[in-house]
Design a protein around this motif. Sequence first.
Motif, PDB file in Angstrom:
ATOM      1  N   ALA A   1     -19.883  16.006  -8.709  1.00 37.17           N
ATOM      2  CA  ALA A   1     -20.689  15.140  -9.577  1.00 37.17           C
ATOM      3  C   ALA A   1     -20.430  13.668  -9.259  1.00 37.17           C
ATOM      4  CB  ALA A   1     -20.367  15.432 -11.040  1.00 37.17           C
ATOM      5  N   GLN A   2     -19.167  13.371  -9.029  1.00 36.97           N
ATOM      6  CA  GLN A   2     -18.787  11.992  -8.695  1.00 36.97           C
ATOM      7  C   GLN A   2     -19.426  11.537  -7.378  1.00 36.97           C
ATOM      8  OE1 GLN A   2     -14.578  12.196  -8.910  1.00 36.97           O
ATOM      9  NE2 GLN A   2     -14.319  10.011  -9.303  1.00 36.97           N
ATOM     10  N   LEU A   3     -19.365  12.428  -6.390  1.00 34.42           N
ATOM     11  CA  LEU A   3     -19.945  12.113  -5.089  1.00 34.42           C
ATOM     12  C   LEU A   3     -21.451  11.838  -5.228  1.00 34.42           C
ATOM     13  CD1 LEU A   3     -19.432  12.141  -1.915  1.00 34.42           C
ATOM     14  CD2 LEU A   3     -20.383  14.451  -1.997  1.00 34.42           C
ATOM     15  N   LEU A   4     -22.119  12.663  -6.024  1.00 34.44           N
ATOM     16  CA  LEU A   4     -23.561  12.490  -6.195  1.00 34.44           C
ATOM     17  C   LEU A   4     -23.862  11.216  -6.978  1.00 34.44           C
ATOM     18  CD1 LEU A   4     -24.543  16.225  -6.795  1.00 34.44           C
ATOM     19  CD2 LEU A   4     -24.931  14.872  -4.725  1.00 34.44           C
ATOM     20  N   LYS A   5     -23.039  10.957  -7.968  1.00 33.77           N
ATOM     21  CA  LYS A   5     -23.209   9.725  -8.750  1.00 33.77           C
ATOM     22  C   LYS A   5     -23.065   8.494  -7.845  1.00 33.77           C
ATOM     23  CE  LYS A   5     -21.094   7.358 -12.701  1.00 33.77           C
ATOM     24  NZ  LYS A   5     -22.263   6.836 -13.435  1.00 33.77           N
ATOM     25  N   GLU A   6     -22.056   8.567  -6.978  1.00 37.17           N
ATOM     26  CA  GLU A   6     -21.863   7.464  -6.023  1.00 37.17           C
ATOM     27  C   GLU A   6     -23.066   7.317  -5.090  1.00 37.17           C
ATOM     28  OE1 GLU A   6     -18.164   8.502  -4.128  1.00 37.17           O
ATOM     29  OE2 GLU A   6     -16.995   7.970  -5.933  1.00 37.17           O
ATOM     30  N   ASN A   7     -23.828   8.397  -4.958  1.00 36.08           N
ATOM     31  CA  ASN A   7     -25.037   8.361  -4.123  1.00 36.08           C
ATOM     32  C   ASN A   7     -26.308   8.224  -4.964  1.00 36.08           C
ATOM     33  OD1 ASN A   7     -24.507   8.973  -0.987  1.00 36.08           O
ATOM     34  ND2 ASN A   7     -22.890   9.866  -2.246  1.00 36.08           N
TER      35      ASN A   7
END
Length: 381
Positions: A81-87
């Motif tokens: 989720a964090q990775l996607l949020k960062e993207n």
Amino acid sequence: MSAKNIILITLDGFRKDKIGLCPSLKSIKENSYYFSEMNTNVPYTFAAHHLIFSGMYPSRNGVDGYYKMFNFKKDEITTLAQLLKENNYYTVSETLDESVLPRQGFDEYNLFDEKTVNLKKRHVELIKRLSKKEKFFAFLHFTDTHLHYVREIVQKYEKSENDDEYYKLKKENNDKYEACTPLADDYIAEIKNALDENGLSENTLLIIISDHGTGLGEKHGEKFYGVFVYENTINIFCIMHIPGKSPRIITKQCSTIDLYSTIAELAEAKIGKKSEIQGESLLHLIENPSAENRVVFVETGGLYGPWPSPEKHNIFCVKMDGKKLIYNDTPQSWEFYDLKNDPNEENNIYEENSKVIANLKKQLLKHLKENNIKTKLINFR
Ligand SMILES: [Zn+2]
């Protein structure tokens, strides 16, 4: 990727062999990439989800026992989720309890009461709201089938003295389970409708999985799941609907540890160099039919069952090329099954002098060692 939004749905405890009973689910399956040999690496709800969202085996992410539900190493891990949020994804999680998956990385981390919620209505409204966002990732936990089946059974078998009866009633258990499957199918139909109605069908990647299967009395000692590592609870499914892509059945063996990298690749989100993500993107399995099966490792430690072990996992297996080796750490016993000829794992054909078994044992020991998983086997090395 032609899709910009991502929806990941867990149909909790949904058995792969019941998809055929569900017309909407079946129709999506037939119009998608279908991973028929997907496995969960850890067959109980919250450990299964922490593994997916961390891309790490339980011993690495901290959630490696039933009582370790809040031991997630959040400071050391970039969650999916964090990775996607960062993207630049707007990220939403819908589940029933904080223990199910890590909160980090979600713009919205919403909890529902599974006893009173109308998930169809709730998630249809959510999709409508999300359709206004630039780009979103939604994790939707569907718990109704699980809830209804467990409720039926728990009420009947809560006294341990009539435990044995459960395993004699396989047909009745199966009928009860099948009676719950329309709940999941109606839900999926509504989600599909909501995507159509909100103009999201052509730009949303839809992934539908189960977190584990559900035992219906096949294996003595396991009423639901999480106790053992037999096929009925570990061999799940993954439906990946990518708009514009022709359907295909992928029969290569793989496991949920690979979902992090797969979703990251589909989202064109780069995983940091320092990241210790353990899985591998599965897209090459789709594109290259001659790709190798992925070796699958599964572990669990049940709350009940013949060898309860809520503090640490005590049952492990390795699967490769239709063969499966199981190690039970509490009694220190081994089992070996030829899944092609014995899909129900009825004949344990373990023997000390087999080369195939020796090779699998080597793989399993390597896996345990690499992941710093403590078992009694370590003493034997
Ligand atoms: Zn579950």
